[in-house]
Design a protein around this motif. Structure first.
Motif, PDB file in Angstrom:
ATOM      1  N   ASP A   1      -2.289   0.623   6.781  1.00  0.00           N
ATOM      2  CA  ASP A   1      -2.540  -0.326   7.866  1.00  0.00           C
ATOM      3  C   ASP A   1      -1.477  -1.410   7.836  1.00  0.00           C
ATOM      4  O   ASP A   1      -1.186  -1.990   6.771  1.00  0.00           O
ATOM      5  CB  ASP A   1      -3.916  -0.967   7.705  1.00  0.00           C
ATOM      6  CG  ASP A   1      -5.044   0.037   7.893  1.00  0.00           C
ATOM      7  OD1 ASP A   1      -5.394   0.306   9.052  1.00  0.00           O
ATOM      8  OD2 ASP A   1      -5.548   0.556   6.878  1.00  0.00           O
TER       9      ASP A   1
ATOM     10  N   HIS B   1      -3.137   1.107  12.547  1.00  0.00           N
ATOM     11  CA  HIS B   1      -3.509   2.071  11.518  1.00  0.00           C
ATOM     12  C   HIS B   1      -2.720   3.366  11.649  1.00  0.00           C
ATOM     13  O   HIS B   1      -2.540   3.884  12.746  1.00  0.00           O
ATOM     14  CB  HIS B   1      -5.004   2.397  11.592  1.00  0.00           C
ATOM     15  CG  HIS B   1      -5.440   3.456  10.636  1.00  0.00           C
ATOM     16  ND1 HIS B   1      -5.394   3.266   9.264  1.00  0.00           N
ATOM     17  CD2 HIS B   1      -5.892   4.725  10.835  1.00  0.00           C
ATOM     18  CE1 HIS B   1      -5.811   4.369   8.664  1.00  0.00           C
ATOM     19  NE2 HIS B   1      -6.115   5.268   9.591  1.00  0.00           N
TER      20      HIS B   1
ATOM     21  N   ASP C   1      -6.434  -8.838   6.360  1.00  0.00           N
ATOM     22  CA  ASP C   1      -6.868  -7.436   6.318  1.00  0.00           C
ATOM     23  C   ASP C   1      -8.368  -7.222   6.478  1.00  0.00           C
ATOM     24  O   ASP C   1      -8.902  -6.213   6.058  1.00  0.00           O
ATOM     25  CB  ASP C   1      -6.365  -6.753   5.054  1.00  0.00           C
ATOM     26  CG  ASP C   1      -6.884  -7.378   3.775  1.00  0.00           C
ATOM     27  OD1 ASP C   1      -7.543  -8.428   3.861  1.00  0.00           O
ATOM     28  OD2 ASP C   1      -6.628  -6.821   2.705  1.00  0.00           O
TER      29      ASP C   1
ATOM     30  N   GLY D   1      -9.411  -2.143  13.302  1.00  0.00           N
ATOM     31  CA  GLY D   1      -8.270  -1.489  13.909  1.00  0.00           C
ATOM     32  C   GLY D   1      -8.263  -1.627  15.419  1.00  0.00           C
ATOM     33  O   GLY D   1      -9.295  -1.525  16.078  1.00  0.00           O
TER      34      GLY D   1
END
Length: 257
Positions: free
Chosen positions: A120, A192, A234, A238
């Motif tokens: 990612d 992603h 993070d 996505g």
């Protein structure tokens, strides 16, 4: 690399925040699909969450989306311990103010594909008042695969360059002034790369290999006199588009301890 690897999952849901910043309710999406210890961890932690009071003075409860990054690893004492590593809380007041107009997805780098390496990339970009991307950088690249350190660095660089080279040509529809003093928008976008197309659906509630990459300072922020934003990158789902300013954050530790 094996020492840095953890097990990880993203958990989504929503929360209701009272005007004084206390949490009035919390809901976890598909709770039944989560390990019991993860749901229990979130319940215990959220019971202690507090947020900044609504600066607008609005008496209504704020309903916002929630995404949590849960990680677990074996500690030196042999105990298996999970924690909430990061969180993002959306703000419905930003809905519709900035959205994609033209976005071409980056192609999977051939070297990473051939070696079946997933990951990612978390992009930080500045979008001007006309909806054009003026600057973009990869803040962090996390991998789902444990390999040699030299290959880790190579794959992170390839993923980052692939995304930056495409994202700089994206355009956006923007409404009104941005979230910065100069009228521009500062936004984060996760990209992603994976072998499974619908990873979020197929792997929800399952532990995945997680090798976090270093958080890289973004050099172009200096020319606009922007500060480096908080490094909680993070815990974004996505495909999301997350304005950096105006983000809600828990006052105190996410784990509630």
């Amino acid at each position: 690399m094996q020492e840095r690897a953890e097990a990880s999952m993203l958990v989504t849901g929503s929360i209701d925040i009272a005007p004084d910043g206390t949490l009035s309710s919390m809901a976890i999406d598909h709770r039944q699909e989560l390990p019991a210890e993860v749901a229990s961890l979130i319940d215990r932690a959220s019971a202690k969450w507090r947020f900044p009071a609504d600066p607008s003075g609005d008496a209504d409860t704020r309903h916002v989306t929630m995404t949590l990054r849960i990680v677990a690893r074996t500690e030196p004492d042999g105990a298996y311990r999970s924690r909430i590593r990061g969180a993002t809380f959306g703000d419905r007041k930003l809905d519709g103010q900035i959205r994609y107009k033209s976005r071409v997805s980056p192609r999977y780098p051939l070297f990473a594909y051939q070696n079946r390496i997933s990951g990612d990339v978390y992009l930080l970009m500045r979008v001007d008042a006309s909806g054009k991307v003026t600057d973009v950088a990869a803040e962090q690249v996390n991998l789902d695969t444990v390999t040699e350190a030299s290959m880790q660095a190579q794959i992170r660089r390839i993923f980052a360059e692939t995304c930056v080279n495409v994202a700089k040509y994206w355009t956006f529809d923007v409404t009104g002034a941005g979230n910065l003093a100069d009228g521009a928008w500062l936004v984060r976008v996760p990209v992603h790369f994976g072998m499974v197309q619908d990873r979020a659906t197929q792997n929800y509630g399952k532990w995945l290999v997680y090798v976090p990459g270093p958080h890289e300072p973004v050099r172009w922020l200096g020319k606009y006199n922007y500060p480096q934003p908080a490094s909680n990158t993070d815990a974004l789902p996505g495909g999301s588009l997350q304005p950096v300013q105006n983000q809600l954050a828990v006052i105190g530790p996410l784990d509630g301890e």
